[in-house]
Design an enzyme around this catalytic site. Sequence first.
Site, PDB file in Angstrom:
ATOM      1  N   GLY A   1       0.984  -1.510   0.269  1.00 23.22           N
ATOM      2  CA  GLY A   1       0.246  -0.083  -0.393  1.00 23.22           C
ATOM      3  C   GLY A   1       1.509   1.072   0.145  1.00 23.22           C
ATOM      4  O   GLY A   1       1.927   1.540  -0.555  1.00 23.22           O
ATOM      5  N   ASP A   2       0.964   2.225   0.695  1.00 23.34           N
ATOM      6  CA  ASP A   2       1.146   3.530   0.494  1.00 23.34           C
ATOM      7  C   ASP A   2       2.208   3.291   2.356  1.00 23.34           C
ATOM      8  O   ASP A   2       2.339   4.616   2.420  1.00 23.34           O
ATOM      9  CB  ASP A   2       0.173   4.489   0.931  1.00 23.34           C
TER      10      ASP A   2
END
Length: 320
Positions: free
Chosen positions: A162-163
Amino acid sequence: VFEFVHPMNQADAVSMFQRLLQTPDATVSIELRFRHGDGSWRWMDVIGRNLLSNAAVQGVVVNARDVSDRKSAEQRLLHDAFHDKLTSLPNRALLMDRVAKLLQRARRDDAPAFSVLFLDLDRFKVVNDSLGHMVGDQLLTSLARRLQTCLRPGDTVARLGGDEFTMLLDDADEDAAAIVAGRVQAELEAPFRLGEHEIYTTVSIGIATSTAGYQSPEEMLRDADLAMYRAKDQGRARHEVFDTSMRAEAVERLHLETALRRALERSEFVMHYQPIVALSDEALRGFEALIRWQHPTRGILLPGEFLGLAEDTGLIVPIG
């Protein structure tokens, strides 16, 4: 023939022939890099056999087969197993292995401290929702390159998914880690130019240092993650260093989330209505609807005590 062998493989090649010569009828195999006519290095699967005692041969016979394509495929598979596909950064598996090795070293009294930074991109969901996942992926790739410029040789930046990114800083105490965190925030002050889009972004950073006496990489990463959440709660675009109070808050948060889910099932949410009155004629103009949580042990809870958690966990939708 040894002058055609790669310098890093020459000792192995010499050792192979020595073993062959010392053992009649022996067969030895090895993989070596040989210089090609075009100057490149090719991997060869070499099989040597001592036939000095064979009257028809009276020598050492060597067969070699070019296995460069296979070796390249193996190296690609090994790289893919320990690197993130999108950014080519080390992945969680490689990061945890490196943290484990540093923790093992940290058990020595004279070992230098090291730190883990847990980074989460602020409001990344807004980019994905407004500009699409392709631009989101471009942002993550560009961010990965910038993060690499903030590190010294020997340090690691990894993408967990993800981030979420992690930095592993060797020989770095809490103060040194805070300096790197500040360097990251400064690096992100310039916008990312992705095609026709100009995007400003920040990160929230949590820091955990080996001096806390961690026993496993999972523990250290967990605490850095908790510190990152504290940074988000304090307004984002900042860093926080882990302290033990954060762990108690995390446990309390988990208990509150569980209770929140049960509150939905048990219909513990109630509405309170505040009248809206016109001061000119004291006429009732309407009502403001206010949600309250009738907690079974804590009594009436105001929205400030649970709505933030409801939004973070997605429970705000069924509550609404």
